[in-house]
Design a protein around this motif. Structure first.
Motif, PDB file in Angstrom:
ATOM      1  N   PHE A 107      37.831  46.546  43.450  1.00 55.65           N
ATOM      2  CA  PHE A 107      38.121  46.478  42.033  1.00 55.65           C
ATOM      3  C   PHE A 107      39.121  45.357  41.542  1.00 55.65           C
ATOM      4  CE2 PHE A 107      40.471  47.696  38.264  1.00 55.65           C
ATOM      5  CZ  PHE A 107      39.659  47.598  37.317  1.00 55.65           C
ATOM      6  N   LEU A 110      37.554  42.003  41.985  1.00 55.80           N
ATOM      7  CA  LEU A 110      36.478  42.046  40.807  1.00 55.80           C
ATOM      8  C   LEU A 110      37.579  41.612  39.778  1.00 55.80           C
ATOM      9  CD1 LEU A 110      33.869  41.993  39.415  1.00 55.80           C
ATOM     10  CD2 LEU A 110      34.332  44.457  38.859  1.00 55.80           C
ATOM     11  N   THR A 111      38.528  42.084  39.443  1.00 56.56           N
ATOM     12  CA  THR A 111      39.479  41.919  38.339  1.00 56.56           C
ATOM     13  C   THR A 111      39.929  40.494  38.258  1.00 56.56           C
ATOM     14  OG1 THR A 111      40.085  44.026  38.222  1.00 56.56           O
ATOM     15  CG2 THR A 111      41.583  42.473  37.091  1.00 56.56           C
ATOM     16  N   VAL A 113      38.280  38.000  39.934  1.00 54.78           N
ATOM     17  CA  VAL A 113      37.186  36.737  39.842  1.00 54.78           C
ATOM     18  C   VAL A 113      37.154  36.754  38.273  1.00 54.78           C
ATOM     19  CG1 VAL A 113      34.677  36.767  40.171  1.00 54.78           C
ATOM     20  CG2 VAL A 113      36.271  37.240  41.809  1.00 54.78           C
ATOM     21  N   THR A 114      36.857  37.958  37.650  1.00 48.22           N
ATOM     22  CA  THR A 114      36.460  38.033  36.329  1.00 48.22           C
ATOM     23  C   THR A 114      37.527  37.212  35.169  1.00 48.22           C
ATOM     24  OG1 THR A 114      37.499  39.945  36.043  1.00 48.22           O
ATOM     25  CG2 THR A 114      35.183  40.118  36.108  1.00 48.22           C
ATOM     26  N   GLY A 119      37.216  36.040  31.776  1.00 43.94           N
ATOM     27  CA  GLY A 119      36.861  37.463  31.201  1.00 43.94           C
ATOM     28  C   GLY A 119      38.022  38.113  30.975  1.00 43.94           C
ATOM     29  N   TYR A 122      40.439  42.881  31.770  1.00 42.21           N
ATOM     30  CA  TYR A 122      39.946  44.394  31.343  1.00 42.21           C
ATOM     31  C   TYR A 122      38.275  44.035  31.594  1.00 42.21           C
ATOM     32  CZ  TYR A 122      44.528  45.050  29.575  1.00 42.21           C
ATOM     33  OH  TYR A 122      45.894  44.832  29.712  1.00 42.21           O
ATOM     34  N   LEU A 123      37.580  42.862  31.687  1.00 42.99           N
ATOM     35  CA  LEU A 123      36.234  42.902  31.817  1.00 42.99           C
ATOM     36  C   LEU A 123      35.892  43.367  33.048  1.00 42.99           C
ATOM     37  CD1 LEU A 123      33.490  42.075  30.816  1.00 42.99           C
ATOM     38  CD2 LEU A 123      33.802  39.755  31.784  1.00 42.99           C
ATOM     39  N   SER A 124      36.406  43.577  34.123  1.00 48.55           N
ATOM     40  CA  SER A 124      36.193  44.434  35.237  1.00 48.55           C
ATOM     41  C   SER A 124      36.005  45.881  35.055  1.00 48.55           C
ATOM     42  CB  SER A 124      37.102  44.077  36.359  1.00 48.55           C
ATOM     43  OG  SER A 124      38.607  44.202  35.862  1.00 48.55           O
ATOM     44  N   ALA A 125      36.644  46.551  34.277  1.00 48.62           N
ATOM     45  CA  ALA A 125      36.559  47.845  34.025  1.00 48.62           C
ATOM     46  C   ALA A 125      35.413  48.063  33.122  1.00 48.62           C
ATOM     47  CB  ALA A 125      38.016  48.395  33.103  1.00 48.62           C
ATOM     48  N   ILE A 127      32.641  46.143  33.404  1.00 49.35           N
ATOM     49  CA  ILE A 127      31.758  46.240  34.421  1.00 49.35           C
ATOM     50  C   ILE A 127      31.479  47.459  35.260  1.00 49.35           C
ATOM     51  CG2 ILE A 127      30.729  44.987  36.315  1.00 49.35           C
ATOM     52  CD1 ILE A 127      32.054  42.542  34.933  1.00 49.35           C
ATOM     53  N   GLY A 128      32.852  47.905  35.755  1.00 45.40           N
ATOM     54  CA  GLY A 128      32.742  49.062  36.665  1.00 45.40           C
ATOM     55  C   GLY A 128      31.949  50.424  35.993  1.00 45.40           C
TER      56      GLY A 128
END
Length: 200
Positions: A107, A110-111, A113-114, A119, A122-125, A127-128
């Motif tokens: 996670f 991913l955070t 990278v976004t 992004g 918070y976009l990773s959340a 997506i998750g």
């Protein structure tokens, strides 16, 4: 780190009460923490999640009261800690316990990278939540709807956070306070799922 931060539409000058709506609506996190604590009824996972939501309440409140760089870092750290711990607990509850610890670095990656792609943090959340809802729906797990609803609310919340500075001329208070209110609901929903999942 003690520099003044003017990051939201509602704040127009330094001062402890420069963001009354943004400060008061943090109570949504406190309400969510209390509700999760009561629902947990002694369950350690639920109690941990309640405590972490309480941390989000504390760090966000301090930031919106003081509006300094160190408080902003604390605010982001509080949210990140909840997200990382939740990722591990979620994987442990629904997937293989043996590999649950890998959820946190995955996670976090991913955070990063976004964020690098523009992004934000918070976009990773989002997506998750969407990905997990899709996986559970494919497996016909009834809990998929909980994550789908939480994801939809979080998408709206994220949008309102993004447009806060753009609507100052029309909405002097901005829209960031709605981010708090809606995220209080999101944290309650996703925590409730794990409490219910852990019950016999």
């Amino acid at each position: 780190m003690t520099d003044y931060v003017d990051g939201y539409c509602e704040r127009v000058a330094p001062g402890l009460w420069g963001e009354p709506l943004n400060s008061l609506t943090n109570l949504a996190f406190l309400v969510a923490a209390v509700l999760v604590w009561r629902l947990a009824a002694g369950d350690r996972t639920g109690r941990l999640l309640a405590a972490l939501i309480g941390l989000v309440f504390a760090t966000s409140t301090v930031f919106h009261l003081l509006a300094t760089r160190w408080a902003a870092v604390g605010d982001s750290v509080g949210i990140l800690v909840f997200a990382l711990v939740y990722a591990v607990l979620l994987t442990r509850a629904f997937c293989r316990r043996r590999f649950a610890w890998l959820a946190a670095p995955a996670f976090l990656a991913l955070t990063v990278v976004t964020a690098l792609l523009g992004g934000g943090l918070y976009l990773s959340a989002l997506i998750g939540l969407a990905a997990f809802a899709a996986v559970l729906a494919f497996e016909r797990d009834a809990y998929w709807a909980h994550f789908a609803v939480a994801g939809a609310i979080f998408a709206l919340s994220l949008s309102l956070r993004a447009v806060d500075r753009d609507v100052c001329d029309y909405v002097p208070a901005g829209t960031h306070f709605l981010w708090h209110l809606l995220n209080g609901v999101v944290l309650w929903l996703v925590s409730r799922v794990l409490v219910l999942k852990n019950r016999p």
